[in-house]
Design a protein around this motif. Structure first.
Motif, PDB file in Angstrom:
ATOM      1  N   LEU A  77       2.414   0.365   3.896  1.00 28.08           N
ATOM      2  CA  LEU A  77       3.769   0.651   3.454  1.00 28.08           C
ATOM      3  C   LEU A  77       4.385  -0.540   2.710  1.00 28.08           C
ATOM      4  N   MET A 135       9.569   4.384  11.023  1.00 29.52           N
ATOM      5  CA  MET A 135       9.228   2.985  11.284  1.00 29.52           C
ATOM      6  C   MET A 135       9.762   2.540  12.637  1.00 29.52           C
ATOM      7  N   ASP A 150       5.077  14.383   0.671  1.00 30.66           N
ATOM      8  CA  ASP A 150       3.627  14.326   0.558  1.00 30.66           C
ATOM      9  C   ASP A 150       3.099  15.522   1.354  1.00 30.66           C
ATOM     10  N   ASN A 183      -4.624   7.594  -3.275  1.00 31.60           N
ATOM     11  CA  ASN A 183      -3.437   7.299  -2.474  1.00 31.60           C
ATOM     12  C   ASN A 183      -3.826   6.428  -1.273  1.00 31.60           C
ATOM     13  N   ILE A 206       1.705   2.714  -3.577  1.00 30.53           N
ATOM     14  CA  ILE A 206       0.979   3.478  -2.559  1.00 30.53           C
ATOM     15  C   ILE A 206       0.209   4.634  -3.171  1.00 30.53           C
ATOM     16  N   THR A 207       0.844   5.315  -4.122  1.00 32.05           N
ATOM     17  CA  THR A 207       0.191   6.514  -4.658  1.00 32.05           C
ATOM     18  C   THR A 207      -0.982   6.183  -5.564  1.00 32.05           C
ATOM     19  N   TRP A 264       6.696   9.081   6.723  1.00 32.77           N
ATOM     20  CA  TRP A 264       6.358   8.792   5.336  1.00 32.77           C
ATOM     21  C   TRP A 264       6.243  10.069   4.511  1.00 32.77           C
ATOM     22  N   VAL A 321       0.335  15.556   4.321  1.00 37.90           N
ATOM     23  CA  VAL A 321       0.716  14.662   5.421  1.00 37.90           C
ATOM     24  C   VAL A 321       1.911  15.241   6.158  1.00 37.90           C
ATOM     25  N   LEU A 361      -2.172   5.483   1.405  1.00 37.85           N
ATOM     26  CA  LEU A 361      -1.823   5.972   2.724  1.00 37.85           C
ATOM     27  C   LEU A 361      -2.775   7.071   3.162  1.00 37.85           C
ATOM     28  N   HIS A 362      -3.146   7.943   2.191  1.00 38.58           N
ATOM     29  CA  HIS A 362      -4.135   8.978   2.511  1.00 38.58           C
ATOM     30  C   HIS A 362      -5.452   8.333   2.924  1.00 38.58           C
ATOM     31  N   LYS A 400       4.349   8.382  12.265  1.00 40.81           N
ATOM     32  CA  LYS A 400       4.249   7.625  11.017  1.00 40.81           C
ATOM     33  C   LYS A 400       4.055   8.591   9.843  1.00 40.81           C
TER      34      LYS A 400
END
Lengths: 179, 467
Positions: free
Chosen positions: A74, B205, B137, A26, A79-80, B193, B140, A28-29, B189
């Motif tokens: 983003l 955002m 998620d 991922n 993303i994943t 998300w 997160v 973002l992770h 953020k």
């Protein structure tokens, strides 16, 4: 004791964060884990008695660069990272990174050995005032004045230019919108 | 950053009566670092909520909370303390206690003012289910509120509350505040998300764009004060604002010429935006985005975001006081305060800082319930076209003032703080410094008004009116 604990925690954050950032799918992770690693690095600076450097590390790399990376993430289409395999070019990148890291590590170890040898000769390894803001200010406005000044001018110009560019694009729109 | 580590080490060694083990170290860290913060900020932030509701009510000519008193919480405390006695005796003791005249009056007023409302709100919040949406998620989403709290609480470590009450003394404390409060950006953020919700994402955002933009004027404003004082140590900045004499407030940074006053305004407005408070609350605009980045949060996690917001408001208040309003120093007769015994001096100083913080806090609430919300583009324009140029102008002005003032004088030693050099402003240039820019501003505004008839086009552009 507390110094040892804080060093171990910072080092673990820096290393584990970096390893995980490079290995999770991922995107973002990965970016957030990079932030963890950067935070650990700031902790290491603190441990080395450089509070100024640690604060700048957090301001610039977490408050600035990481947020920029998160924004860029983003815009990614996937993303994943599901159903994606690493392209072969990545192996070359890995090889290059490993070589650079090895070179840097070798240089560091050699520097450490030299410093140890110097200390045996009775010389202090690090000048005592090197971490203080006064010393850093003197260096920035003394020996390193020209690069510091140029960087400052460049950043200010970039700041003003960014505003100017947006203004030029926006003005007709806004006026049309509110006419 | 040795102050805190030293305190922890000393306390741990004292607790263990020798070389401390991990248990003693943990206890010491909790005692030195965490407990004072929570003791200080939690009740104030919880009370801030009830204060906000009362002020909102007063501004809107309503009553606000007006029935929940402190009787219930007090009864709970009685039951907890007397838990070994039978229930009837507990109740009899409680009734006898409540019949005392001062207690009865206090409880009556607590009911009239609705002071028990925040306890009820807190219990309701704790009882709510902690929901994680299906598309979220998970990690997160769950971690974001903690990071927001960390970012809101860490800057308090370096704030000087009184001369002998600084948790962490370091020469980079101003930078430390900027660095740690920046963590909130990442938290928002993550919340936006991680929620897996388009309203949350849009709100996140917006919040991040706003925070990043307003960090520029905040940084420039802090930079201006650092330039003026020649140090990044918040405690030294407070010490440098000390002036002997009856009217100690003449030494405050805000009285050192118009540029620092301008910086105070820039800092306050940008700070308001940093807390995401109305009129800058477009990130959680309920009429557009449900609730922005905290749409999907419930229960305690939502409470953490709310607590972080109040903590940050208090932080901005305390920073305004520290950087511009003399910190914990009294406006009048500070030199006599220093003659008091240490404990009394510390108490008075902390109370003075609290009072200054409260004034800024109340100002923020007044603004929230008075002004309508800005649009997204207006928020961005205010940051980049008004605050940043103003901050740059003040920086330039301060630099020129420092040049003109010519050299420095030895400042006053303040308490245990050594004397620091401060810009040499004898009264004549000091007066000129005030009069010339103010006159120039008046002349400029009058000329602009005469030319454009009424309002300047830049002002009209800012408010988005048609040209």
């Amino acid at each position: 004791m507390i110094a040892l604990v804080s060093f171990a925690a910072s080092a673990a954050l820096a290393v584990v964060g970096a390893l995980l950032a490079a290995s999770v799918r991922n995107l973002l992770h990965a970016a957030l884990l990079l932030g963890v690693s950067l935070f650990g690095t700031a902790g290491l600076y603190l441990f080395l008695g450089q509070p100024w450097l640690a604060c700048v590390q957090v301001v610039v790399y977490i408050g600035g660069i990481l947020v920029l990376i998160l924004f860029a993430t983003l815009f990614s289409s996937d993303i994943t990272g599901s159903g994606q395999r690493a392209p072969r070019a990545l192996w070359f990148a890995a090889l290059g990174t490993a070589l650079t890291t090895a070179l840097a590590a070798w240089r560091l170890v050699r520097g450490g050995v030299e410093a140890l040898a110097a200390r045996r000769g009775g010389e202090p390894v690090v000048p005592p005032a090197v971490g203080s803001t006064d010393a850093i200010g003197d260096l920035l406005l003394g020996a390193w004045f020209a690069p510091f000044f140029l960087a400052g001018v460049l950043l200010t110009v970039a700041l003003v230019a960014a505003v100017a560019i947006v203004q030029r694009h926006r003005r007709p729109e806004v006026e049309a919108e509110h006419a | 950053m040795t102050g805190l580590g030293h305190a922890v080490d000393t306390l741990a060694a004292w607790l263990a009566g020798g070389p401390p083990g991990w248990f003693a170290v943990t206890l010491a860290v909790l005692a030195v670092w965490v407990a004072p913060l929570l003791l200080l900020v939690f009740p104030v932030a919880a009370f801030g909520q009830i204060l906000e509701r009362k002020i909102a009510a007063a501004i809107q000519r309503r009553k606000g909370p007006n029935s929940a008193g402190l009787d219930g919480p007090l009864r709970l405390v009685f039951r907890a303390v007397l838990c070994l006695l039978p229930r009837e005796r507990q109740d009899r003791a409680f009734a006898a206690f409540c019949n005392l005249v001062p207690v009865r009056t206090a409880l009556l007023w607590s009911r009239r003012l609705g002071l028990g409302q925040f306890v009820a709100d807190g219990i309701k919040m704790l009882g709510k289910e902690d929901i994680v949406p299906r598309g979220a998620d998970g990690a997160v989403f769950r971690f974001a509120p903690y990071l927001a709290l960390v970012g809101a609480f860490l800057p308090w470590c370096v704030l000087p509350f009184a001369q002998h009450l600084v948790m962490l003394e370091t020469e980079v404390s101003a930078l430390f505040v900027l660095a740690t409060s920046g963590l909130v950006v990442v938290a928002l953020k993550m919340a936006g998300w991680g929620s897996g919700n388009k309203w949350s994402l849009l709100g996140g955002m917006r919040a991040v764009a706003q925070l990043v933009s307003y960090e520029v004027p905040i940084g420039l404003a802090v930079g201006g004060v650092v330039l003026w004082c020649g140090t990044m140590d918040l405690h030294a900045i407070v010490g440098q604002q000390y002036a002997p004499g009856v009217f100690t407030l003449l030494g405050w940074n805000v009285c050192q010429g118009p540029f620092l006053l301008l910086l105070l305004l820039v800092f306050f407005v940008a700070g308001l935006a940093e807390c995401q408070r109305s009129p800058f609350d477009m990130a959680e605009a309920e009429s557009e985005l449900v609730s922005g980045f905290n749409t999907e949060y419930s229960g305690l996690r939502w409470g953490m975001f709310a607590l972080a917001e109040y903590t940050e408001m208090l932080l901005i208040g305390a920073l305004v006081a520290t950087l511009f309003l003399g910190g914990y120093q009294s406006p009048i007769g500070e030199q006599w305060l220093l003659l008091l015994p240490t404990w009394l001096e510390t108490l008075l100083h902390a109370l003075i800082l609290g009072a200054k913080t409260l004034v800024v806090f109340l100002l923020m609430m007044w603004i929230r319930w008075t002004l309508p919300r800005f649009r997204v583009d207006q928020v961005m324009r205010l940051a980049w076209l008004v605050l940043v140029p103003l901050a740059l102008l003040s920086l330039l002005g301060i630099a020129v003032t420092l040049l003109v003032a010519g050299g420095t004088t030895e400042g006053m030693a303040y308490g245990r703080l050594a004397a620091r050099p401060r810009p040499d402003l004898s009264w004549l240039p000091w007066l000129l410094l005030w009069i010339v820019p103010v006159l120039a501003a008046v002349v400029l505004v009058r000329a602009a008004n005469a030319r454009y008839g009424g309002r300047h086009p830049a002002l009209r552009r800012l408010t988005g009116e048609g040209a």
